[in-house]
Design an enzyme around this catalytic site. Structure first.
Site, PDB file in Angstrom:
ATOM      1  CG  ASP A  13      -0.200  -0.175   2.551  1.00  0.00           C
ATOM      2  OD1 ASP A  13       0.926  -0.704   2.525  1.00  0.00           O
ATOM      3  OD2 ASP A  13      -1.321  -0.190   3.611  1.00  0.00           O
ATOM      4  CB  SER A  14       4.645   1.621   0.019  1.00  0.00           C
ATOM      5  OG  SER A  14       4.740   0.942  -0.689  1.00  0.00           O
ATOM      6  CG  ASP A  42       0.674  -4.380   1.934  1.00  0.00           C
ATOM      7  OD1 ASP A  42       0.888  -5.499   2.783  1.00  0.00           O
ATOM      8  OD2 ASP A  42       1.172  -3.330   1.644  1.00  0.00           O
ATOM      9  CE  LYS A  96       3.690  -6.112   3.755  1.00  0.00           C
ATOM     10  NZ  LYS A  96       3.266  -4.836   4.184  1.00  0.00           N
ATOM     11  CD  GLU A 127       0.192  -2.105   8.100  1.00  0.00           C
ATOM     12  OE1 GLU A 127       0.115  -0.816   8.780  1.00  0.00           O
ATOM     13  OE2 GLU A 127       1.395  -1.704   7.011  1.00  0.00           O
ATOM     14  CD  GLU A 156       8.177   0.269   7.499  1.00  0.00           C
ATOM     15  OE1 GLU A 156       6.843  -1.097   6.956  1.00  0.00           O
ATOM     16  OE2 GLU A 156       7.842   1.332   6.760  1.00  0.00           O
TER      17      GLU A 156
HETATM   18  O1  KIV Z   1       3.799  -1.249   1.162  1.00  0.00           O
HETATM   19  C1  KIV Z   1       5.440  -1.359   1.558  1.00  0.00           C
HETATM   20  O2  KIV Z   1       5.793  -1.457   0.423  1.00  0.00           O
HETATM   21  C2  KIV Z   1       4.960  -2.431   2.726  1.00  0.00           C
HETATM   22  C3  KIV Z   1       6.702  -2.758   2.784  1.00  0.00           C
HETATM   23  C4  KIV Z   1       7.455  -1.447   3.378  1.00  0.00           C
HETATM   24  C5  KIV Z   1       7.255  -3.623   3.513  1.00  0.00           C
HETATM   25  O3  KIV Z   1       4.642  -2.708   3.333  1.00  0.00           O
HETATM   26 NA    NA Z   2       2.504  -2.156   3.073  1.00  0.00          NA
END
Ligand code: KIV
Ligand code: NA
Length: 257
Positions: A44-45, A82, A112, A114, A181
């Protein structure tokens, strides 16, 4: 051969470092996959390439849209997606629905999420029971930016013990790997030694089982990068130069020849 979750665990046992990067579209994913990246995260980055300040506004529909493009490009890497903010925290049912959509509609192999608090552990267990591979993420969790900021986590004895225990509990709940992280390198090492599943670090020192970076940071595509990112090339400069050269040639009627 296509990378599997079991393969990642084997690599940890063999001491073979895992190479992970994020991708948000077909072209980038194709390049990363062909270059031998083991795990491609549709993170989600990608908020940064969509112009959002934080990861919070990203929707499940946006993740699905980008994940489909990434998945179409990837032949070898394991594709992990994510689950965005508030598409899994509400209930196990909500998480099942969101994760189910990711696997069914995009063809990605894993999701993934959190956090490692008790409610999340139950969610992880239930997803894993349903056959959905889950990657964990502890330490700095950007979806909690309004509580944590973007500071390094696990700096006190108490905080580092909490993160260690979350990682252990996530492994017990069934995650196949875990992102660490922005935590101290000593804590990341301690977690890495303790767990059977591979740790993938970002801003967590060099002793993790693998490393991940946000690809737009590595490429120098973003305006600013977090302190732990390494900028391997400056694509902003490269692109600016190419576009300026093109503009000049158009104006001078040199292009097309
Ligand atoms: O969203 C993302 O890119 C991440 C990584 C920093 C692990 O969660
Ligand atoms: Na992320």
């Amino acid at each position: 051969m296509a990378v599997t979750t079991q393969q990642l665990i084997q690599w940890k046992q063999q001491g073979r470092a895992i190479v992970a990067l994020t991708a948000w579209d077909y072209a980038i994913a194709q390049i990363l996959d062909a270059a031998g990246v083991d795990l491609i995260l549709v993170g989600d980055s990608m908020a940064v390439v969509l112009g959002y300040e934080t990861t919070l506004p990203i929707t499940l529909e946006e993740m699905l849209h980008h994940a489909k493009a990434v998945r179409r490009a990837v032949k070898r890497a394991l594709v992990v997606v994510d689950l965005p903010f508030l598409t899994y925290q509400e209930s196990v049912q909500q998480a099942m629905h969101s994760a189910g959509r990711v696997l069914k509609e995009t063809g990605a192999q894993a999701v993934k999420l959190e956090g490692g608090h008790p409610a999340m552990l139950e969610t992880v267990e239930r997803l894993v029971q349903a056959g959905i591979p889950v990657m964990g993420h502890v330490g700095l969790t950007p979806q909690s930016v309004h509580q944590l900021g973007l500071r390094q986590q696990g700096k006190t004895q108490e905080a580092s013990l909490r993160i260690l225990n979350e990682a252990i509990a996530l492994e017990q709940a069934g995650v196949f790997s875990i992102v660490l992280e922005h935590i101290p390198a000593e804590l990341a090492l301690q977690i890495t030694l303790k767990l059977r599943i591979p740790t993938i670090g970002i801003g967590a020192g060099s002793d993790c089982d693998g490393q991940v970076l946000v690809t737009s940071d590595l490429l120098g595509l973003t305006e600013k990068q977090p302190p732990f990112a390494k900028v391997y090339t400056n694509l902003r400069e490269t692109i600016t130069k190419a576009v300026q050269d093109y503009a000049v040639e158009v104006k001078e009627r040199k292009f097309p020849e």
